[in-house]
Design an enzyme around this catalytic site. Structure first.
Site, PDB file in Angstrom:
ATOM      1  N   TYR A  25       0.851  -1.204   0.000  1.00  0.00           N
ATOM      2  CA  TYR A  25       0.000   0.000   0.000  1.00  0.00           C
ATOM      3  C   TYR A  25       0.881   1.247   0.000  1.00  0.00           C
ATOM      4  O   TYR A  25       0.690   2.152  -0.825  1.00  0.00           O
ATOM      5  CB  TYR A  25      -0.910  -0.021   1.231  1.00  0.00           C
TER       6      TYR A  25
HETATM    7  N1  LIG Z   1      -9.123   7.726   6.572  1.00  0.00           N
HETATM    8  C1  LIG Z   1      -7.909   8.088   6.946  1.00  0.00           C
HETATM    9  O1  LIG Z   1      -7.644   8.366   8.125  1.00  0.00           O
HETATM   10  C2  LIG Z   1      -6.816   8.189   5.920  1.00  0.00           C
HETATM   11  C3  LIG Z   1      -7.126   8.237   4.569  1.00  0.00           C
HETATM   12  N2  LIG Z   1      -6.122   8.343   3.642  1.00  0.00           N
HETATM   13  C4  LIG Z   1      -6.471   8.403   2.221  1.00  0.00           C
HETATM   14  O2  LIG Z   1      -7.546   9.326   2.044  1.00  0.00           O
HETATM   15  C5  LIG Z   1      -8.462   8.807   1.056  1.00  0.00           C
HETATM   16  C6  LIG Z   1      -9.849   8.660   1.669  1.00  0.00           C
HETATM   17  O3  LIG Z   1      -9.756   7.802   2.815  1.00  0.00           O
HETATM   18  P1  LIG Z   1     -11.074   7.015   3.325  1.00  0.00           P
HETATM   19  O4  LIG Z   1     -12.263   7.890   3.185  1.00  0.00           O
HETATM   20  O5  LIG Z   1     -10.758   6.414   4.636  1.00  0.00           O
HETATM   21  O6  LIG Z   1     -11.168   5.879   2.214  1.00  0.00           O
HETATM   22  P2  LIG Z   1     -11.997   4.489   2.246  1.00  0.00           P
HETATM   23  O7  LIG Z   1     -11.156   3.426   2.828  1.00  0.00           O
HETATM   24  O8  LIG Z   1     -13.331   4.763   2.824  1.00  0.00           O
HETATM   25  O9  LIG Z   1     -12.087   4.184   0.653  1.00  0.00           O
HETATM   26  C7  LIG Z   1     -12.581   5.167  -0.219  1.00  0.00           C
HETATM   27  C8  LIG Z   1     -13.278   4.504  -1.361  1.00  0.00           C
HETATM   28  O10 LIG Z   1     -12.342   3.807  -2.181  1.00  0.00           O
HETATM   29  C9  LIG Z   1     -13.116   2.919  -2.973  1.00  0.00           C
HETATM   30  N3  LIG Z   1     -12.347   1.800  -3.511  1.00  0.00           N
HETATM   31  C10 LIG Z   1     -11.663   0.867  -2.818  1.00  0.00           C
HETATM   32  N4  LIG Z   1     -11.178  -0.065  -3.649  1.00  0.00           N
HETATM   33  C11 LIG Z   1     -11.593   0.281  -4.906  1.00  0.00           C
HETATM   34  C12 LIG Z   1     -11.445  -0.284  -6.194  1.00  0.00           C
HETATM   35  N5  LIG Z   1     -10.801  -1.434  -6.378  1.00  0.00           N
HETATM   36  N6  LIG Z   1     -12.004   0.358  -7.247  1.00  0.00           N
HETATM   37  C13 LIG Z   1     -12.696   1.504  -7.076  1.00  0.00           C
HETATM   38  N7  LIG Z   1     -12.880   2.098  -5.883  1.00  0.00           N
HETATM   39  C14 LIG Z   1     -12.334   1.475  -4.817  1.00  0.00           C
HETATM   40  C15 LIG Z   1     -14.221   2.411  -2.063  1.00  0.00           C
HETATM   41  O11 LIG Z   1     -15.401   2.278  -2.853  1.00  0.00           O
HETATM   42  P3  LIG Z   1     -16.635   1.346  -2.375  1.00  0.00           P
HETATM   43  O12 LIG Z   1     -16.983   1.827  -0.992  1.00  0.00           O
HETATM   44  O13 LIG Z   1     -17.713   1.640  -3.382  1.00  0.00           O
HETATM   45  O14 LIG Z   1     -16.153  -0.087  -2.407  1.00  0.00           O
HETATM   46  C16 LIG Z   1     -14.335   3.485  -0.982  1.00  0.00           C
HETATM   47  O15 LIG Z   1     -15.606   4.098  -0.945  1.00  0.00           O
HETATM   48  C17 LIG Z   1      -7.863   7.492   0.575  1.00  0.00           C
HETATM   49  O16 LIG Z   1      -7.101   7.704  -0.587  1.00  0.00           O
HETATM   50  C18 LIG Z   1      -6.975   7.077   1.726  1.00  0.00           C
HETATM   51  O17 LIG Z   1      -5.903   6.225   1.319  1.00  0.00           O
HETATM   52  C19 LIG Z   1      -4.798   8.348   3.995  1.00  0.00           C
HETATM   53  C20 LIG Z   1      -4.451   8.283   5.323  1.00  0.00           C
HETATM   54  C21 LIG Z   1      -5.431   8.259   6.368  1.00  0.00           C
HETATM   55  N1  LIG Z   2      -8.299   3.816   1.891  1.00  0.00           N
HETATM   56  C1  LIG Z   2      -7.899   4.046   3.137  1.00  0.00           C
HETATM   57  N2  LIG Z   2      -6.619   4.387   3.380  1.00  0.00           N
HETATM   58  C2  LIG Z   2      -6.211   4.581   4.662  1.00  0.00           C
HETATM   59  C3  LIG Z   2      -7.097   4.473   5.725  1.00  0.00           C
HETATM   60  C4  LIG Z   2      -8.457   4.129   5.429  1.00  0.00           C
HETATM   61  O1  LIG Z   2      -9.297   4.007   6.340  1.00  0.00           O
HETATM   62  N3  LIG Z   2      -8.800   3.933   4.138  1.00  0.00           N
HETATM   63  N4  LIG Z   2      -6.704   4.681   7.008  1.00  0.00           N
HETATM   64  C5  LIG Z   2      -5.425   4.904   7.290  1.00  0.00           C
HETATM   65  C6  LIG Z   2      -5.044   5.024   8.735  1.00  0.00           C
HETATM   66  O2  LIG Z   2      -5.822   6.040   9.346  1.00  0.00           O
HETATM   67  C7  LIG Z   2      -3.574   5.298   8.992  1.00  0.00           C
HETATM   68  O3  LIG Z   2      -3.267   6.588   8.500  1.00  0.00           O
HETATM   69  C8  LIG Z   2      -3.317   5.253  10.490  1.00  0.00           C
HETATM   70  O4  LIG Z   2      -1.946   5.525  10.730  1.00  0.00           O
HETATM   71  C9  LIG Z   2      -4.379   4.998   6.250  1.00  0.00           C
HETATM   72  N5  LIG Z   2      -4.939   4.872   4.920  1.00  0.00           N
END
Ligand SMILES: NC(=O)C1=CN([C@@H]2O[C@H](COP(=O)(O)OP(=O)(O)OC[C@H]3O[C@@H](n4cnc5c(N)ncnc54)[C@H](OP(=O)(O)O)[C@@H]3O)[C@@H](O)[C@H]2O)C=CC1
Ligand SMILES: Nc1nc2c(c(=O)[nH]1)N=C([C@H](O)[C@@H](O)CO)CN2
Length: 232
Positions: free
Chosen positions: A144
């Protein structure tokens, strides 16, 4: 009316907050999702254009591009939010895992940018949601982290490629939102990793997106939303 904003993975959590933010501002949105969910009906009623696509499937990325081109001749911004936060596990097929990470976080954003960049002209933005680990790597989410580092490298390349018409930036969050499965021990561990209280919520990301969209002088950069984690 503004051209639409394309938000990938915009039907839950941070992506949903972004989708609702633009809808609240009467900015049209084109939103991708992979799995049907209850939020879809409300978003459709509010006028969002919803397109299903699994980014691990090349044919579905190509279909998405054709559908977007048939829906609009311009885009205000492309926000690559979709992401699969997968970790290595003992029963994993390592090659399958890194392939999936690269498909979702690199191949799809690259192809979408290459195919749709002209729609952003004469002025627009691309935002890649990367991750704090783009710069540090991760011992538990190795594939990842590598894919998010590659996604940030796309920020640098597309910033050079598309300037001065299109700004291209990364937003690199650390923990913005917990997941339902995160127990008290995990939350306490997260507290210890950050100088500021973690999990401020999705609106931290919405504010960062607005800041970049309203800037005239930021490109090829990373906005770190990480609560001082780098100083711990
Ligand atoms: N949440 C956090 O604390 C953190 C988030 N981030 C980044 O910020 C962004 C948003 O995070 P967050 O809201 O937690 O994200 P999520 O984990 O909720 O994922 C966001 C969306 O990605 C879609 N997705 C996953 N796999 C696929 C695929 N194969 N094809 C198409 N769509 C896909 C899912 O769609 P579906 O639901 O329809 O399957 C989901 O709704 C991400 O890029 C994440 O990596 C980075 C660090 C921390
Ligand atoms: N697609 C996602 N990416 C990540 C998520 C998540 O919920 N969905 N969460 C994290 C964690 O919060 C991480 O930042 C904790 O250290 C990272 N990426």
């Amino acid at each position: 009316m503004s051209p639409p904003v394309l938000i990938t993975g915009g039907t839950q959590r941070i992506g949903l907050a972004l989708t609702e933010h633009f809808l609240n501002q009467s900015v049209p949105v084109i939103v991708t999702y992979r799995r049907p969910k209850s939020a879809l009906n409300t978003l459709a009623q509010r006028g969002a254009t919803l397109i299903q696509a699994d980014f691990t499937q090349k044919s579905q990325v190509e279909r998405l591009i054709l559908q977007i081109k048939s829906q609009t001749s311009g885009l205000r911004a492309i926000i690559h939010n979709a992401s699969d936060w997968a970790s290595e596990s003992v029963d994993d097929n390592d090659f399958e895992l890194i392939e999936r990470m690269m498909q979702v976080h690199v191949y799809a954003p690259y192809r979408i940018n290459m195919a749709l960049a002209e729609q952003l002209m004469p002025a627009g933005d691309i935002i890649h949601f990367t991750d704090y680990v783009q710069d540090t790597g991760s011992d538990k989410h190795t594939a990842y982290a590598a894919s998010k580092a590659a996604l940030h490298n796309l920020t640098l390349s597309f910033a050079k490629k598309l300037a001065p018409q299109v700004k291209v930036n990364s937003i690199a969050p650390s923990l913005l939102m917990f997941n339902e499965k995160d127990d008290l021990a995990y939350r306490r561990q997260a507290d210890a990793k950050h100088l500021l209280s973690p999990a401020p919520g999705a609106y931290e990301a919405v504010s960062a997106v607005d800041y970049l969209l309203n800037s005239d002088y930021i490109t090829g950069q990373t906005l770190h939303l990480s609560g001082g984690r780098h100083l711990r």
